[in-house]
Motif scaffolding. Structure first.
Motif, PDB file in Angstrom:
ATOM      1  N   GLU A 116       0.832  -1.202   0.000  1.00 24.97           N
ATOM      2  CA  GLU A 116       0.000   0.000   0.000  1.00 24.97           C
ATOM      3  C   GLU A 116       0.870   1.257   0.000  1.00 24.97           C
ATOM      4  O   GLU A 116       0.615   2.195  -0.761  1.00 24.97           O
ATOM      5  CB  GLU A 116      -0.912  -0.015   1.222  1.00 24.97           C
ATOM      6  N   HIS A 117       1.910   1.270   0.835  1.00 22.30           N
ATOM      7  CA  HIS A 117       2.804   2.435   0.886  1.00 22.30           C
ATOM      8  C   HIS A 117       3.546   2.618  -0.434  1.00 22.30           C
ATOM      9  O   HIS A 117       3.729   3.752  -0.894  1.00 22.30           O
ATOM     10  CB  HIS A 117       3.803   2.301   2.037  1.00 22.30           C
ATOM     11  N   VAL A 118       3.971   1.538  -1.062  1.00 21.79           N
ATOM     12  CA  VAL A 118       4.660   1.629  -2.354  1.00 21.79           C
ATOM     13  C   VAL A 118       3.725   2.211  -3.401  1.00 21.79           C
ATOM     14  O   VAL A 118       4.114   3.088  -4.187  1.00 21.79           O
ATOM     15  CB  VAL A 118       5.183   0.240  -2.787  1.00 21.79           C
ATOM     16  N   ARG A 119       2.477   1.775  -3.419  1.00 26.16           N
ATOM     17  CA  ARG A 119       1.520   2.303  -4.403  1.00 26.16           C
ATOM     18  C   ARG A 119       1.283   3.796  -4.178  1.00 26.16           C
ATOM     19  O   ARG A 119       1.205   4.570  -5.137  1.00 26.16           O
ATOM     20  CB  ARG A 119       0.207   1.553  -4.319  1.00 26.16           C
ATOM     21  N   VAL A 120       1.168   4.227  -2.918  1.00 27.13           N
ATOM     22  CA  VAL A 120       0.963   5.650  -2.619  1.00 27.13           C
ATOM     23  C   VAL A 120       2.157   6.458  -3.105  1.00 27.13           C
ATOM     24  O   VAL A 120       1.997   7.524  -3.722  1.00 27.13           O
ATOM     25  CB  VAL A 120       0.716   5.853  -1.103  1.00 27.13           C
ATOM     26  N   LYS A 124       2.413   9.435  -5.973  1.00 22.28           N
ATOM     27  CA  LYS A 124       3.003  10.759  -5.721  1.00 22.28           C
ATOM     28  C   LYS A 124       4.017  11.105  -6.804  1.00 22.28           C
ATOM     29  O   LYS A 124       4.064  12.232  -7.291  1.00 22.28           O
ATOM     30  CB  LYS A 124       3.688  10.771  -4.348  1.00 22.28           C
ATOM     31  N   VAL A 125       4.847  10.135  -7.192  1.00 25.56           N
ATOM     32  CA  VAL A 125       5.857  10.370  -8.224  1.00 25.56           C
ATOM     33  C   VAL A 125       5.182  10.665  -9.554  1.00 25.56           C
ATOM     34  O   VAL A 125       5.620  11.527 -10.314  1.00 25.56           O
ATOM     35  CB  VAL A 125       6.814   9.158  -8.337  1.00 25.56           C
ATOM     36  N   CYS A 126       4.077   9.951  -9.837  1.00 30.75           N
ATOM     37  CA  CYS A 126       3.358  10.200 -11.093  1.00 30.75           C
ATOM     38  C   CYS A 126       2.776  11.605 -11.139  1.00 30.75           C
ATOM     39  O   CYS A 126       2.668  12.202 -12.216  1.00 30.75           O
ATOM     40  CB  CYS A 126       2.250   9.170 -11.272  1.00 30.75           C
ATOM     41  N   LYS A 127       2.420  12.149 -10.009  1.00 32.56           N
ATOM     42  CA  LYS A 127       1.822  13.489  -9.971  1.00 32.56           C
ATOM     43  C   LYS A 127       2.875  14.590 -10.092  1.00 32.56           C
ATOM     44  O   LYS A 127       2.542  15.722 -10.444  1.00 32.56           O
ATOM     45  CB  LYS A 127       1.044  13.693  -8.659  1.00 32.56           C
ATOM     46  N   LEU A 128       4.129  14.269  -9.806  1.00 32.73           N
ATOM     47  CA  LEU A 128       5.189  15.283  -9.899  1.00 32.73           C
ATOM     48  C   LEU A 128       5.502  15.584 -11.356  1.00 32.73           C
ATOM     49  O   LEU A 128       5.316  14.753 -12.235  1.00 32.73           O
ATOM     50  CB  LEU A 128       6.453  14.795  -9.191  1.00 32.73           C
ATOM     51  N   GLN A 150       1.213  15.661 -20.944  1.00 34.03           N
ATOM     52  CA  GLN A 150       1.369  14.845 -22.149  1.00 34.03           C
ATOM     53  C   GLN A 150       2.505  13.837 -21.987  1.00 34.03           C
ATOM     54  O   GLN A 150       2.372  12.664 -22.364  1.00 34.03           O
ATOM     55  CB  GLN A 150       1.624  15.737 -23.373  1.00 34.03           C
ATOM     56  N   ALA A 151       3.609  14.275 -21.414  1.00 32.08           N
ATOM     57  CA  ALA A 151       4.757  13.376 -21.211  1.00 32.08           C
ATOM     58  C   ALA A 151       4.385  12.260 -20.218  1.00 32.08           C
ATOM     59  O   ALA A 151       4.800  11.116 -20.381  1.00 32.08           O
ATOM     60  CB  ALA A 151       5.960  14.162 -20.718  1.00 32.08           C
ATOM     61  N   THR A 152       3.612  12.619 -19.196  1.00 33.01           N
ATOM     62  CA  THR A 152       3.191  11.625 -18.198  1.00 33.01           C
ATOM     63  C   THR A 152       2.278  10.583 -18.811  1.00 33.01           C
ATOM     64  O   THR A 152       2.460   9.387 -18.597  1.00 33.01           O
ATOM     65  CB  THR A 152       2.477  12.309 -17.006  1.00 33.01           C
ATOM     66  N   THR A 153       1.315  11.009 -19.624  1.00 35.01           N
ATOM     67  CA  THR A 153       0.394  10.032 -20.238  1.00 35.01           C
ATOM     68  C   THR A 153       1.121   9.163 -21.248  1.00 35.01           C
ATOM     69  O   THR A 153       0.806   7.967 -21.376  1.00 35.01           O
ATOM     70  CB  THR A 153      -0.787  10.742 -20.926  1.00 35.01           C
ATOM     71  N   GLN A 154       2.127   9.702 -21.940  1.00 37.17           N
ATOM     72  CA  GLN A 154       2.901   8.887 -22.879  1.00 37.17           C
ATOM     73  C   GLN A 154       3.767   7.867 -22.129  1.00 37.17           C
ATOM     74  O   GLN A 154       3.952   6.752 -22.591  1.00 37.17           O
ATOM     75  CB  GLN A 154       3.794   9.769 -23.754  1.00 37.17           C
ATOM     76  N   ALA A 155       4.248   8.224 -20.947  1.00 38.47           N
ATOM     77  CA  ALA A 155       5.099   7.320 -20.159  1.00 38.47           C
ATOM     78  C   ALA A 155       4.300   6.177 -19.541  1.00 38.47           C
ATOM     79  O   ALA A 155       4.802   5.080 -19.360  1.00 38.47           O
ATOM     80  CB  ALA A 155       5.829   8.109 -19.067  1.00 38.47           C
TER      81      ALA A 155
END
Length: 156
Positions: A116-120, A124-128, A150-155
């Motif tokens: 659970e902590h790893v997923r959280v 957080k990293v995805c939102k940065l 755009q870069a996040t959705t492509q990744a």
């Protein structure tokens, strides 16, 4: 003999055949010859069953008319308490489950908490905004956020 006993209505038989043909296992198969043969067999079994019911009822209602005819005791099917077939050997399901749960990390509360902590942290990293967009000049905040999105959705 099945003389004098009315058979199953054709509509019923056609409905049975149409339901069987609409089965996902039988779609696309040509069963014309089989359907006719099975229909005749169903018709014969229905007639025999009706004949048996009428004979049993007549003998039970008028025992003086048929003194030498005795009806067999009704067959009561014994249903096992556990399992469908008596020939299935005993199997230690509980022991196997306990051993599996012991081996599997996903049943351990500590492992579940860590996952659970790893997923959280991953969320957080995805939102940065961590992606380099290759901009050579200063960008407005909205344009930068859009390029990061755009870069996040492509990744992903």
């Amino acid at each position: 003999s099945t003389d004098g006993i009315q058979g199953m209505e054709k509509d019923w038989l056609q409905r049975i055949v149409s339901i069987a043909r609409s089965s996902s296992l039988l779609k696309g198969l040509s069963m014309d010859g089989f359907a006719e043969a099975l229909g005749q067999e169903v018709q014969l079994e229905f007639t025999r069953s009706m004949n048996r019911i009428l004979l049993d009822k007549t003998v039970a209602d008028q025992p003086g008319l048929f003194p030498t005819v005795t009806l067999p005791d009704p067959h009561v099917e014994i249903v096992p308490r556990t399992g469908l077939h008596a020939d299935v050997p005993k199997f230690p399901f509980k022991d196997i489950q306990v051993r599996f749960r012991f081996i599997s990390l996903t049943t351990c509360p500590e492992a579940i908490s860590v996952m659970e902590h790893v997923r959280v942290e991953c969320w957080k990293v995805c939102k940065l905004s961590l992606f380099h967009t290759g901009a050579s000049k200063a960008l407005k905040l909205e344009v930068f956020e859009q390029s990061q999105q755009q870069a996040t959705t492509q990744a992903q």
